[in-house]
Design a protein around this motif. Structure first.
Motif, PDB file in Angstrom:
ATOM      1  N   PRO A 268       3.408   0.815   1.760  1.00 58.49           N
ATOM      2  CA  PRO A 268       2.490   0.240   0.717  1.00 58.49           C
ATOM      3  C   PRO A 268       1.209  -0.807   1.551  1.00 58.49           C
ATOM      4  N   TRP A 302       9.879  -2.612  -2.477  1.00 59.77           N
ATOM      5  CA  TRP A 302       8.739  -1.670  -2.860  1.00 59.77           C
ATOM      6  C   TRP A 302       9.340  -0.391  -3.502  1.00 59.77           C
ATOM      7  N   TRP A 313       2.654   2.381  -5.275  1.00 62.31           N
ATOM      8  CA  TRP A 313       3.686   1.428  -4.615  1.00 62.31           C
ATOM      9  C   TRP A 313       3.582   0.129  -5.300  1.00 62.31           C
ATOM     10  N   LYS A 315       5.503  -3.742  -6.070  1.00 59.43           N
ATOM     11  CA  LYS A 315       6.408  -4.692  -5.278  1.00 59.43           C
ATOM     12  C   LYS A 315       7.668  -4.855  -6.444  1.00 59.43           C
TER      13      LYS A 315
END
Length: 387
Positions: A268, A302, A313, A315
């Motif tokens: 990420p 992630w 990606w 979170k």
């Protein structure tokens, strides 16, 4: 239309197939005793594929437990295919209820389409060992024979250890289950990829690639097997020696089972520091998942929502360790993604974290059970034998 035979109503075969294909495996295992016709139908490869397509996804996970000790048989590996809903509601009872113990098994190398890949290894001569795998379907209870042995040189004359890794997945293009082994070629100082297809009599070498550390075991997603890796020219490493200069070299090594080629997927964006501990890598609800330490204070998780799309990606978690009590490895989450079950690095303790209310709900402790890996799992009729 219902036909009549010998005075009794008989449903058309296509209607029977339609009805049975929506039922869970547990029910079908009972219904196979209705008649020889139903037994033949339920294990017919075409019906098995249809049932797999219609089976609900992301409702179960497979947990692997190691270091389960019994004084009569020694160390064992535990496998627990669990309903996520039951696991979230009552982790301790669910795992104990689903757990199966295996002797003479070293580890689990993954789960795919309801099959579990289990391995055993044994020394054959100094610095060399042989590894074999077999497949098990927990839902049907059917187990395959062991594969041909894979010979592995794991040490050199200087007693230097050379790690090797494996992964398991399905090649849809050839309708074949494959085990992929990443081995160290000590003589050429490169790594090589060997593949075994279910039913073959030998392992095939498919390619070589530069020597760099591969972390953890492989995880299957979208026709590929994936490992966390460091693109540092070395067989050997210690995570505490990884510096900020190496952070850009942290990648996902992805092996395509259809084309038998490999590529690298990026981390990420914004990953600017070296985590305190080696990141945890796995699959969560069908998505590649990365869990890592941030500033020694937070657990960050992630998800790659679209496989291979690096800007996908997302979170999922960014939670202070005080709330998680240092639990930093996600095992599963509820269908609405509100509740996440996490485990500590050692794996003996579990915590439920509620994302909506930002709080820990419950903690569980499991005596003599240590969870190291979690895999996506679906209940199926798939045979562990080559069709």
């Amino acid at each position: 239309m219902v036909r009549k035979m010998s005075g009794a109503p008989v449903l058309p075969r296509e209607l029977i197939v339609e009805i049975l294909s929506w039922l869970p495996v547990k029910a079908l295992m009972r219904f196979r005793y209705v008649s020889e016709t139903w037994n033949s139908l339920i294990f017919d490869p075409t019906f098995v594929k249809l049932h797999l397509e219609r089976s609900p996804k992301n409702t179960h996970v497979l947990l692997e437990f190691q270091a389960i000790y019994d004084r009569d048989v020694g160390q064992q590996v535990g496998v627990a295919p669990c309903s996520i809903r039951r696991l979230v509601e009552n982790p301790s009872f669910t795992i104990d209820d689903c757990l199966t113990l295996f002797k003479h098994t070293n580890s689990i190398f993954g789960s795919c389409n309801g099959l579990v890949c289990m391995t055993k290894c044994f020394d054959v001569r100094e610095f060399e060992e042989e590894c074999q795998y077999r497949l098990w379907n927990p839902a049907t209870g059917i187990m395959s024979e062991y594969s041909p042995p894979l010979c592995i040189q794991f040490k050199d004359n200087n007693n230097t250890y050379y790690p090797w890794k494996c992964g398991f997945g399905f090649d849809d293009s050839s309708d074949t289950y494959k085990v992929v082994a990443l081995l160290c070629d000590i003589k050429s100082q490169t790594k090589e990829i060997k593949v075994h297809c279910l039913g073959d009599t030998c392992w095939r070498k498919t390619s070589n690639f530069p020597a760099f550390p591969v972390l953890g075991e492989g995880h299957f997603a979208c026709g590929t097997v994936n490992w966390l890796a460091l693109r540092v020219s070395s067989f050997h490493y210690l995570w505490e020696n990884v510096t900020i200069d190496h952070i850009d070299q942290l990648v996902i090594f992805s092996y395509d089972l259809m084309y038998e080629t490999y590529t690298y997927l990026s981390m990420p964006e914004g990953l600017l520091e070296v985590p305190r501990m080696e990141p945890y890598f796995g699959v969560l609800k069908g998505c590649l998942c990365l869990s890592l330490d941030h500033m020694k204070t937070h657990c960050v998780v992630w998800l790659m929502r679209e496989f291979g799309v690096e800007n996908s990606w997302t979170k999922l978690l960014n939670v202070n360790y005080e709330q998680l009590l240092n639990h930093d490895r996600p095992l599963c989450m509820s269908q609405d993604e509100d509740v996440v079950l996490l485990t500590s690095y050692a794996g003996a303790r579990f915590v439920l974290y509620n994302r909506r209310y930002n709080r820990s709900e419950r903690m569980e402790h499991f005596k003599n059970k240590f969870s190291f890996y979690c895999y996506d799992y679906v209940q199926s009729l798939v045979s562990p034998h080559r069709n």
